[in-house]
Design an enzyme around this catalytic site. Structure first.
Site, PDB file in Angstrom:
ATOM      1  N   GLY A  48      -1.611  12.638   1.147  1.00 14.79           N
ATOM      2  CA  GLY A  48      -0.418  11.933   0.666  1.00 14.79           C
ATOM      3  C   GLY A  48      -0.194  10.618   1.391  1.00 14.79           C
ATOM      4  O   GLY A  48       0.136   9.599   0.780  1.00 14.79           O
ATOM      5  N   CYS A  49      -0.383  10.630   2.698  1.00 13.36           N
ATOM      6  CA  CYS A  49      -0.146   9.412   3.493  1.00 13.36           C
ATOM      7  C   CYS A  49      -1.193   8.346   3.194  1.00 13.36           C
ATOM      8  O   CYS A  49      -0.879   7.157   3.184  1.00 13.36           O
ATOM      9  CB  CYS A  49      -0.112   9.755   4.975  1.00 13.36           C
ATOM     10  SG  CYS A  49       1.262  10.862   5.395  1.00 13.36           S
ATOM     11  N   THR A  50      -2.422   8.774   2.943  1.00 18.24           N
ATOM     12  CA  THR A  50      -3.472   7.822   2.572  1.00 18.24           C
ATOM     13  C   THR A  50      -3.161   7.219   1.207  1.00 18.24           C
ATOM     14  O   THR A  50      -3.266   5.997   1.025  1.00 18.24           O
ATOM     15  CB  THR A  50      -4.846   8.517   2.559  1.00 18.24           C
ATOM     16  OG1 THR A  50      -5.116   9.009   3.875  1.00 18.24           O
ATOM     17  CG2 THR A  50      -5.941   7.557   2.127  1.00 18.24           C
ATOM     18  N   ALA A  60      -0.293   4.699   1.720  1.00 23.82           N
ATOM     19  CA  ALA A  60      -0.746   3.492   2.405  1.00 23.82           C
ATOM     20  C   ALA A  60      -1.596   2.621   1.481  1.00 23.82           C
ATOM     21  O   ALA A  60      -1.440   1.389   1.458  1.00 23.82           O
ATOM     22  CB  ALA A  60      -1.538   3.866   3.662  1.00 23.82           C
TER      23      ALA A  60
END
Length: 151
Positions: A45-47, A50
């Site tokens: 999710g964070c990738t 970003a």
């Protein structure tokens, strides 16, 4: 207590992905800011989040805004994350979650996972929008729409 629309963001200092000292006052008052707190580098999710900010970074710059990502990961972790995904914006290390606490970013999953919250801040340091959702895909478009509406 969580910061809300109309509040001024707190002053803070930490290290960036290069391990250099970053003070929010270097950008505060000069341009609009999109400050997004995310749980962890290199997670799916964070990738995705970003990379969405990366892919639209020029749009943010065109609207006069700087993007700043903040998580509890180290500067070294941020440096690898930024290099792996060609992230052009500022990543800040939040050791001990001090900045997260200043903003009042909540945790999720029974307090086990750091929350995902995006703040859009005007060029005077006042919060114009707070978006709190674990859905990583929604943060970038939400921030972009708020900035467009501010113009």
């Amino acid at each position: 207590m969580s910061l809300k629309v109309g509040d001024r963001i707190p002053e803070f200092e930490t290290t960036d992905a290069k391990g250099e000292v970053f003070t929010i006052n270097t950008v505060l008052g000069k341009k609009a800011l999109v400050i997004y707190f995310y749980p962890k580098d290199d997670t799916p999710g964070c990738t995705k989040e970003a990379c969405a900010f990366r892919d639209s970074y020029e749009d943010f710059l065109d609207l006069g805004a700087e993007v700043i990502g903040i998580s509890g990961d180290s500067s070294a972790s941020h440096e690898k994350f930024a290099a792996r995904y060609n992230l052009p914006f500022i990543l800040l290390a939040d050791k001990g979650n001090k900045i997260r606490k200043q903003f009042g970013v909540p945790t999720n999953l029974l307090g086990l996972l750091p929350g995902r919250v995006t703040y859009v801040v005007d060029n005077k340091g006042v919060i114009c929008s707070v978006f709190n959702s674990m859905n990583a895909a929604q943060h970038m478009p939400q921030a972009l729409e708020v900035l467009k509406a501010m113009k």
